[in-house]
Scaffold this motif. Sequence first.
Motif, PDB file in Angstrom:
ATOM      1  N   HIS A   1       0.846  -1.200   0.000  1.00 20.57           N
ATOM      2  CA  HIS A   1       0.000   0.000   0.000  1.00 20.57           C
ATOM      3  C   HIS A   1       0.875   1.241   0.000  1.00 20.57           C
ATOM      4  CE1 HIS A   1      -2.238  -3.253   2.042  1.00 20.57           C
ATOM      5  NE2 HIS A   1      -3.157  -2.894   1.186  1.00 20.57           N
ATOM      6  N   PRO A   2       1.582   1.493  -1.106  1.00 20.78           N
ATOM      7  CA  PRO A   2       2.562   2.588  -1.140  1.00 20.78           C
ATOM      8  C   PRO A   2       1.926   3.963  -0.990  1.00 20.78           C
ATOM      9  CG  PRO A   2       2.222   1.701  -3.342  1.00 20.78           C
ATOM     10  CD  PRO A   2       1.457   0.822  -2.401  1.00 20.78           C
ATOM     11  N   GLY A   3       2.643   4.823  -0.280  1.00 20.59           N
ATOM     12  CA  GLY A   3       2.238   6.216  -0.160  1.00 20.59           C
ATOM     13  C   GLY A   3       1.167   6.495   0.870  1.00 20.59           C
ATOM     14  N   LYS A   4       0.479   5.492   1.336  1.00 16.95           N
ATOM     15  CA  LYS A   4      -0.612   5.706   2.290  1.00 16.95           C
ATOM     16  C   LYS A   4      -0.118   5.485   3.717  1.00 16.95           C
ATOM     17  CE  LYS A   4      -5.282   4.421   3.405  1.00 16.95           C
ATOM     18  NZ  LYS A   4      -6.081   3.305   3.779  1.00 16.95           N
ATOM     19  N   LEU A   5      -0.570   6.360   4.618  1.00 14.35           N
ATOM     20  CA  LEU A   5      -0.265   6.180   6.037  1.00 14.35           C
ATOM     21  C   LEU A   5      -1.190   5.115   6.616  1.00 14.35           C
ATOM     22  CD1 LEU A   5       0.179   9.812   7.408  1.00 14.35           C
ATOM     23  CD2 LEU A   5       1.907   8.031   7.277  1.00 14.35           C
ATOM     24  N   HIS A   6      -0.634   4.243   7.423  1.00  9.12           N
ATOM     25  CA  HIS A   6      -1.425   3.171   8.044  1.00  9.12           C
ATOM     26  C   HIS A   6      -1.259   3.229   9.551  1.00  9.12           C
ATOM     27  CE1 HIS A   6      -2.114   1.311   4.163  1.00  9.12           C
ATOM     28  NE2 HIS A   6      -0.848   1.568   3.903  1.00  9.12           N
ATOM     29  N   ARG A   7      -2.350   3.038  10.232  1.00  3.10           N
ATOM     30  CA  ARG A   7      -2.300   2.972  11.687  1.00  3.10           C
ATOM     31  C   ARG A   7      -1.668   1.654  12.105  1.00  3.10           C
ATOM     32  NH1 ARG A   7      -7.235   3.552  14.803  1.00  3.10           N
ATOM     33  NH2 ARG A   7      -7.564   1.513  13.913  1.00  3.10           N
ATOM     34  N   SER A   8      -0.914   1.702  13.175  1.00  2.00           N
ATOM     35  CA  SER A   8      -0.269   0.482  13.678  1.00  2.00           C
ATOM     36  C   SER A   8      -1.305  -0.581  14.026  1.00  2.00           C
ATOM     37  CB  SER A   8       0.589   0.800  14.902  1.00  2.00           C
ATOM     38  OG  SER A   8       1.669   1.623  14.532  1.00  2.00           O
ATOM     39  N   ALA A   9      -2.453  -0.154  14.526  1.00  2.00           N
ATOM     40  CA  ALA A   9      -3.506  -1.110  14.873  1.00  2.00           C
ATOM     41  C   ALA A   9      -4.000  -1.856  13.633  1.00  2.00           C
ATOM     42  CB  ALA A   9      -4.669  -0.392  15.553  1.00  2.00           C
ATOM     43  N   ASP A  10      -4.101  -1.170  12.493  1.00  2.00           N
ATOM     44  CA  ASP A  10      -4.532  -1.824  11.254  1.00  2.00           C
ATOM     45  C   ASP A  10      -3.484  -2.817  10.757  1.00  2.00           C
ATOM     46  OD1 ASP A  10      -6.890  -0.367  11.260  1.00  2.00           O
ATOM     47  OD2 ASP A  10      -6.092   1.196   9.937  1.00  2.00           O
ATOM     48  N   ILE A  11      -2.219  -2.435  10.869  1.00  2.00           N
ATOM     49  CA  ILE A  11      -1.144  -3.340  10.452  1.00  2.00           C
ATOM     50  C   ILE A  11      -1.127  -4.561  11.366  1.00  2.00           C
ATOM     51  CG2 ILE A  11       1.350  -3.605  10.150  1.00  2.00           C
ATOM     52  CD1 ILE A  11       1.440  -0.574   9.526  1.00  2.00           C
ATOM     53  N   ALA A  12      -1.267  -4.332  12.663  1.00  2.00           N
ATOM     54  CA  ALA A  12      -1.277  -5.444  13.621  1.00  2.00           C
ATOM     55  C   ALA A  12      -2.418  -6.410  13.318  1.00  2.00           C
ATOM     56  CB  ALA A  12      -1.390  -4.909  15.048  1.00  2.00           C
ATOM     57  N   LEU A  13      -3.596  -5.885  13.012  1.00  2.00           N
ATOM     58  CA  LEU A  13      -4.744  -6.724  12.676  1.00  2.00           C
ATOM     59  C   LEU A  13      -4.477  -7.542  11.417  1.00  2.00           C
ATOM     60  CD1 LEU A  13      -7.727  -7.503  13.221  1.00  2.00           C
ATOM     61  CD2 LEU A  13      -8.357  -5.574  11.767  1.00  2.00           C
ATOM     62  N   ALA A  14      -3.960  -6.893  10.386  1.00  2.22           N
ATOM     63  CA  ALA A  14      -3.687  -7.577   9.121  1.00  2.22           C
ATOM     64  C   ALA A  14      -2.584  -8.623   9.265  1.00  2.22           C
ATOM     65  CB  ALA A  14      -3.304  -6.562   8.052  1.00  2.22           C
ATOM     66  N   CYS A  15      -1.648  -8.374  10.158  1.00  2.00           N
ATOM     67  CA  CYS A  15      -0.505  -9.279  10.322  1.00  2.00           C
ATOM     68  C   CYS A  15      -0.677 -10.263  11.468  1.00  2.00           C
ATOM     69  CB  CYS A  15       0.764  -8.458  10.535  1.00  2.00           C
ATOM     70  SG  CYS A  15       1.222  -7.487   9.091  1.00  2.00           S
ATOM     71  N   ASN A  16      -1.840 -10.218  12.121  1.00  2.00           N
ATOM     72  CA  ASN A  16      -2.178 -11.134  13.205  1.00  2.00           C
ATOM     73  C   ASN A  16      -1.162 -11.088  14.349  1.00  2.00           C
ATOM     74  OD1 ASN A  16      -3.795 -13.068  14.463  1.00  2.00           O
ATOM     75  ND2 ASN A  16      -2.587 -14.757  13.637  1.00  2.00           N
ATOM     76  N   VAL A  17      -0.865  -9.870  14.788  1.00  2.00           N
ATOM     77  CA  VAL A  17       0.046  -9.669  15.912  1.00  2.00           C
ATOM     78  C   VAL A  17      -0.552  -8.631  16.851  1.00  2.00           C
ATOM     79  CG1 VAL A  17       2.098 -10.252  14.568  1.00  2.00           C
ATOM     80  CG2 VAL A  17       1.407  -7.878  14.752  1.00  2.00           C
ATOM     81  N   SER A  18      -0.033  -8.579  18.055  1.00  2.00           N
ATOM     82  CA  SER A  18      -0.511  -7.566  18.986  1.00  2.00           C
ATOM     83  C   SER A  18       0.120  -6.219  18.652  1.00  2.00           C
ATOM     84  CB  SER A  18      -0.176  -7.952  20.431  1.00  2.00           C
ATOM     85  OG  SER A  18       1.190  -7.726  20.702  1.00  2.00           O
ATOM     86  N   VAL A  19      -0.593  -5.164  18.949  1.00  2.00           N
ATOM     87  CA  VAL A  19      -0.070  -3.813  18.728  1.00  2.00           C
ATOM     88  C   VAL A  19       1.181  -3.610  19.584  1.00  2.00           C
ATOM     89  CG1 VAL A  19      -0.573  -1.342  18.928  1.00  2.00           C
ATOM     90  CG2 VAL A  19      -2.334  -2.908  18.108  1.00  2.00           C
ATOM     91  N   ASN A  20       1.180  -4.158  20.796  1.00  2.00           N
ATOM     92  CA  ASN A  20       2.350  -4.011  21.666  1.00  2.00           C
ATOM     93  C   ASN A  20       3.600  -4.606  21.037  1.00  2.00           C
ATOM     94  OD1 ASN A  20       0.890  -2.709  23.631  1.00  2.00           O
ATOM     95  ND2 ASN A  20       0.458  -4.562  24.791  1.00  2.00           N
ATOM     96  N   HIS A  21       3.479  -5.798  20.452  1.00  2.00           N
ATOM     97  CA  HIS A  21       4.638  -6.402  19.794  1.00  2.00           C
ATOM     98  C   HIS A  21       5.064  -5.574  18.579  1.00  2.00           C
ATOM     99  CE1 HIS A  21       3.593 -10.252  21.932  1.00  2.00           C
ATOM    100  NE2 HIS A  21       4.887 -10.115  22.166  1.00  2.00           N
ATOM    101  N   LEU A  22       4.078  -5.113  17.834  1.00  2.29           N
ATOM    102  CA  LEU A  22       4.364  -4.310  16.646  1.00  2.29           C
ATOM    103  C   LEU A  22       5.089  -3.020  17.031  1.00  2.29           C
ATOM    104  CD1 LEU A  22       3.641  -4.616  13.578  1.00  2.29           C
ATOM    105  CD2 LEU A  22       1.896  -2.917  14.016  1.00  2.29           C
ATOM    106  N   MET A  23       4.696  -2.433  18.142  1.00  2.82           N
ATOM    107  CA  MET A  23       5.290  -1.170  18.574  1.00  2.82           C
ATOM    108  C   MET A  23       6.726  -1.328  19.076  1.00  2.82           C
ATOM    109  SD  MET A  23       3.173   0.858  17.541  1.00  2.82           S
ATOM    110  CE  MET A  23       4.071   2.303  18.048  1.00  2.82           C
ATOM    111  N   GLN A  24       7.196  -2.546  19.207  1.00  6.20           N
ATOM    112  CA  GLN A  24       8.610  -2.766  19.516  1.00  6.20           C
ATOM    113  C   GLN A  24       9.446  -2.763  18.239  1.00  6.20           C
ATOM    114  OE1 GLN A  24       9.017  -6.313  21.882  1.00  6.20           O
ATOM    115  NE2 GLN A  24       7.478  -5.633  23.346  1.00  6.20           N
ATOM    116  N   VAL A  25       8.802  -3.014  17.101  1.00  2.00           N
ATOM    117  CA  VAL A  25       9.507  -3.119  15.828  1.00  2.00           C
ATOM    118  C   VAL A  25       9.427  -1.825  15.017  1.00  2.00           C
ATOM    119  CG1 VAL A  25       9.494  -4.345  13.614  1.00  2.00           C
ATOM    120  CG2 VAL A  25       9.204  -5.613  15.736  1.00  2.00           C
ATOM    121  N   VAL A  26       8.283  -1.158  15.055  1.00  3.49           N
ATOM    122  CA  VAL A  26       8.074   0.047  14.244  1.00  3.49           C
ATOM    123  C   VAL A  26       9.128   1.126  14.520  1.00  3.49           C
ATOM    124  CG1 VAL A  26       6.493   1.996  13.848  1.00  3.49           C
ATOM    125  CG2 VAL A  26       5.644  -0.356  13.727  1.00  3.49           C
ATOM    126  N   PRO A  27       9.442   1.442  15.768  1.00  5.87           N
ATOM    127  CA  PRO A  27      10.482   2.468  15.997  1.00  5.87           C
ATOM    128  C   PRO A  27      11.855   2.071  15.435  1.00  5.87           C
ATOM    129  CG  PRO A  27       9.250   2.067  18.012  1.00  5.87           C
ATOM    130  CD  PRO A  27       8.828   1.024  17.026  1.00  5.87           C
TER     131      PRO A  27
END
Length: 161
Positions: A20-46
């Motif tokens: 999804h190039p160019g579009k901003l995505h909320r971490s919660a949406d990425i976590a849902l699509a990737c079947n992971v918790s937002v907390n785990h995702l927030m350790q990787v995003v930074p």
Amino acid sequence: MRLTTRTNLAMRVLMFCACHPGKLHRSADIALACNVSVNHLMQVVPVLNRLGYIQATRGRSGGVRLATLPERVSVGEVFRRFEAALPFAECFEGAENTCPLTASCRLRPALFKALDAFYAALDTVNLADLIDGNTGLEELFTHTAASAPTPRCAQAPQVDR
């Protein structure tokens, strides 16, 4: 050999953003699509942001997006950056190594050679290779990007690279 969860999540985030190039995505949406918790995702995003793979903006109108073209993201480089902090075996630890076999061990050079071959194989793959024409991946990500234009991963692969 087993990849760390952080490397696995990093690749999921990068594939989602590349689809999804160019579009901003909320971490919660990425976590849902990737079947992971937002907390785990927030350790990787930074970390991905600090390394320059993604742009992460905080706040109400913030989100995450790929910071470069998918063709420029080497899978081998991503793996090295996320896996390098953990030594493959105790004898790879340098000063921390307490293995009494190190001086005479013939397994250690073989492991170094195998690890080099592993990364060399991943160096031949970039993020675009993982997403271009990948309609199955697009279907998995569809529910979180229903309003977005046709994802790049659903487009036909480009022939001339």
